[in-house]
Motif scaffolding. Structure first.
Motif, PDB file in Angstrom:
ATOM      1  N   ARG A   4       0.864  -1.164   0.000  1.00  0.00           N
ATOM      2  CA  ARG A   4       0.000   0.000   0.000  1.00  0.00           C
ATOM      3  C   ARG A   4       0.901   1.214   0.000  1.00  0.00           C
ATOM      4  O   ARG A   4       1.927   1.240   0.676  1.00  0.00           O
ATOM      5  CB  ARG A   4      -0.874  -0.003   1.242  1.00  0.00           C
ATOM      6  N   GLY A   5       0.533   2.230  -0.755  1.00  0.00           N
ATOM      7  CA  GLY A   5       1.392   3.393  -0.848  1.00  0.00           C
ATOM      8  C   GLY A   5       0.698   4.679  -0.493  1.00  0.00           C
ATOM      9  O   GLY A   5      -0.520   4.734  -0.354  1.00  0.00           O
ATOM     10  N   ARG A   6       1.536   5.714  -0.341  1.00  0.00           N
ATOM     11  CA  ARG A   6       1.020   7.056  -0.102  1.00  0.00           C
ATOM     12  C   ARG A   6       1.827   8.017  -0.962  1.00  0.00           C
ATOM     13  O   ARG A   6       3.060   8.022  -0.923  1.00  0.00           O
ATOM     14  CB  ARG A   6       1.146   7.433   1.369  1.00  0.00           C
ATOM     15  N   VAL A   7       1.120   8.827  -1.732  1.00  0.00           N
ATOM     16  CA  VAL A   7       1.740   9.797  -2.618  1.00  0.00           C
ATOM     17  C   VAL A   7       1.644  11.173  -1.978  1.00  0.00           C
ATOM     18  O   VAL A   7       0.569  11.592  -1.553  1.00  0.00           O
ATOM     19  CB  VAL A   7       1.029   9.825  -3.993  1.00  0.00           C
ATOM     20  N   THR A   8       2.773  11.876  -1.922  1.00  0.00           N
ATOM     21  CA  THR A   8       2.794  13.250  -1.436  1.00  0.00           C
ATOM     22  C   THR A   8       3.333  14.116  -2.562  1.00  0.00           C
ATOM     23  O   THR A   8       4.399  13.833  -3.114  1.00  0.00           O
ATOM     24  CB  THR A   8       3.702  13.387  -0.195  1.00  0.00           C
ATOM     25  N   ILE A   9       2.591  15.161  -2.892  1.00  0.00           N
ATOM     26  CA  ILE A   9       2.990  16.052  -3.977  1.00  0.00           C
ATOM     27  C   ILE A   9       3.299  17.424  -3.389  1.00  0.00           C
ATOM     28  O   ILE A   9       2.455  18.030  -2.735  1.00  0.00           O
ATOM     29  CB  ILE A   9       1.882  16.151  -5.042  1.00  0.00           C
ATOM     30  N   ASP A  10       4.513  17.897  -3.617  1.00  0.00           N
ATOM     31  CA  ASP A  10       4.931  19.212  -3.145  1.00  0.00           C
ATOM     32  C   ASP A  10       4.486  20.235  -4.188  1.00  0.00           C
ATOM     33  O   ASP A  10       5.088  20.356  -5.257  1.00  0.00           O
ATOM     34  CB  ASP A  10       6.442  19.250  -2.954  1.00  0.00           C
ATOM     35  N   GLY A  35       5.701   3.859  -7.322  1.00  0.00           N
ATOM     36  CA  GLY A  35       6.711   4.899  -7.483  1.00  0.00           C
ATOM     37  C   GLY A  35       6.905   5.399  -8.897  1.00  0.00           C
ATOM     38  O   GLY A  35       7.772   6.240  -9.139  1.00  0.00           O
ATOM     39  N   THR A  36       6.117   4.932  -9.833  1.00  0.00           N
ATOM     40  CA  THR A  36       6.258   5.346 -11.226  1.00  0.00           C
ATOM     41  C   THR A  36       6.058   6.852 -11.377  1.00  0.00           C
ATOM     42  O   THR A  36       6.775   7.509 -12.132  1.00  0.00           O
ATOM     43  CB  THR A  36       5.261   4.589 -12.125  1.00  0.00           C
ATOM     44  N   CYS A  37       5.110   7.404 -10.650  1.00  0.00           N
ATOM     45  CA  CYS A  37       4.841   8.837 -10.737  1.00  0.00           C
ATOM     46  C   CYS A  37       6.062   9.651 -10.291  1.00  0.00           C
ATOM     47  O   CYS A  37       6.439  10.631 -10.940  1.00  0.00           O
ATOM     48  CB  CYS A  37       3.611   9.209  -9.921  1.00  0.00           C
ATOM     49  N   ALA A  38       6.683   9.228  -9.211  1.00  0.00           N
ATOM     50  CA  ALA A  38       7.860   9.936  -8.702  1.00  0.00           C
ATOM     51  C   ALA A  38       9.038   9.840  -9.664  1.00  0.00           C
ATOM     52  O   ALA A  38       9.780  10.803  -9.837  1.00  0.00           O
ATOM     53  CB  ALA A  38       8.252   9.391  -7.333  1.00  0.00           C
ATOM     54  N   LEU A  39       9.202   8.694 -10.289  1.00  0.00           N
ATOM     55  CA  LEU A  39      10.289   8.524 -11.264  1.00  0.00           C
ATOM     56  C   LEU A  39      10.074   9.394 -12.495  1.00  0.00           C
ATOM     57  O   LEU A  39      11.027   9.895 -13.082  1.00  0.00           O
ATOM     58  CB  LEU A  39      10.404   7.065 -11.688  1.00  0.00           C
ATOM     59  N   MET A  40       8.826   9.586 -12.888  1.00  0.00           N
ATOM     60  CA  MET A  40       8.516  10.348 -14.089  1.00  0.00           C
ATOM     61  C   MET A  40       8.566  11.855 -13.868  1.00  0.00           C
ATOM     62  O   MET A  40       8.820  12.620 -14.794  1.00  0.00           O
ATOM     63  CB  MET A  40       7.118   9.956 -14.591  1.00  0.00           C
ATOM     64  N   CYS A  41       8.370  12.309 -12.639  1.00  0.00           N
ATOM     65  CA  CYS A  41       8.276  13.743 -12.347  1.00  0.00           C
ATOM     66  C   CYS A  41       9.600  14.465 -12.629  1.00  0.00           C
ATOM     67  O   CYS A  41      10.601  14.209 -11.963  1.00  0.00           O
ATOM     68  CB  CYS A  41       7.866  13.963 -10.894  1.00  0.00           C
ATOM     69  N   PRO A  42       9.599  15.396 -13.586  1.00  0.00           N
ATOM     70  CA  PRO A  42      10.845  16.090 -13.916  1.00  0.00           C
ATOM     71  C   PRO A  42      11.269  17.109 -12.859  1.00  0.00           C
ATOM     72  O   PRO A  42      12.409  17.561 -12.855  1.00  0.00           O
ATOM     73  CB  PRO A  42      10.514  16.787 -15.242  1.00  0.00           C
ATOM     74  N   ALA A  52       8.824  16.557  -7.538  1.00  0.00           N
ATOM     75  CA  ALA A  52       7.779  17.096  -6.666  1.00  0.00           C
ATOM     76  C   ALA A  52       6.987  15.992  -5.956  1.00  0.00           C
ATOM     77  O   ALA A  52       6.144  16.291  -5.124  1.00  0.00           O
ATOM     78  CB  ALA A  52       6.808  17.953  -7.491  1.00  0.00           C
ATOM     79  N   ILE A  53       7.274  14.730  -6.271  1.00  0.00           N
ATOM     80  CA  ILE A  53       6.474  13.634  -5.746  1.00  0.00           C
ATOM     81  C   ILE A  53       7.324  12.704  -4.890  1.00  0.00           C
ATOM     82  O   ILE A  53       8.415  12.298  -5.278  1.00  0.00           O
ATOM     83  CB  ILE A  53       5.834  12.822  -6.888  1.00  0.00           C
ATOM     84  N   THR A  54       6.772  12.370  -3.724  1.00  0.00           N
ATOM     85  CA  THR A  54       7.376  11.388  -2.836  1.00  0.00           C
ATOM     86  C   THR A  54       6.381  10.246  -2.671  1.00  0.00           C
ATOM     87  O   THR A  54       5.197  10.509  -2.462  1.00  0.00           O
ATOM     88  CB  THR A  54       7.678  12.017  -1.457  1.00  0.00           C
ATOM     89  N   VAL A  55       6.871   9.025  -2.763  1.00  0.00           N
ATOM     90  CA  VAL A  55       6.006   7.865  -2.576  1.00  0.00           C
ATOM     91  C   VAL A  55       6.552   7.052  -1.411  1.00  0.00           C
ATOM     92  O   VAL A  55       7.740   6.723  -1.379  1.00  0.00           O
ATOM     93  CB  VAL A  55       5.955   6.977  -3.847  1.00  0.00           C
ATOM     94  N   GLU A  56       5.685   6.759  -0.486  1.00  0.00           N
ATOM     95  CA  GLU A  56       6.034   5.894   0.635  1.00  0.00           C
ATOM     96  C   GLU A  56       5.264   4.598   0.470  1.00  0.00           C
ATOM     97  O   GLU A  56       4.105   4.612   0.084  1.00  0.00           O
ATOM     98  CB  GLU A  56       5.638   6.544   1.959  1.00  0.00           C
TER      99      GLU A  56
END
Length: 74
Positions: free
Chosen positions: A3-9, A55-62, A65-69
């Motif tokens: 289970r994950g949690r996405v945080t977007i700065d 974590g795909t979103c965090a890897l793609m973010c140029p 701005a994204i942290t995945v736990e």
């Protein structure tokens, strides 16, 4: 089961939508109702319970701005 949690700065998010495009469970969207101080529609997680923590979103973010736990349950 993971289970994950996405945080977007939002201070770094420029609303490019790359994270939205690559999310395999389609839980990220651009929040068109809000605009950041820099003038962008930020990305937002609309269903945190469905996040797999891949974590795909965090890897793609140029803009990094994204942290995945990820929490792994036995």
């Amino acid at each position: 089961m993971a289970r994950g949690r996405v945080t977007i700065d939002e201070g770094f998010c420029k609303g490019c939508g790359l994270c939205v495009a690559v999310c395999p469970v389609s839980i990220l969207e651009l929040d068109t109702a809000r605009i950041t101080p820099k003038g962008y529609h930020p990305a937002a997680c609309v269903d945190e319970a469905a996040c797999t923590g891949c974590g795909t979103c965090a890897l793609m973010c140029p803009d990094v701005a994204i942290t995945v736990e990820r929490e792994v349950r036995a």
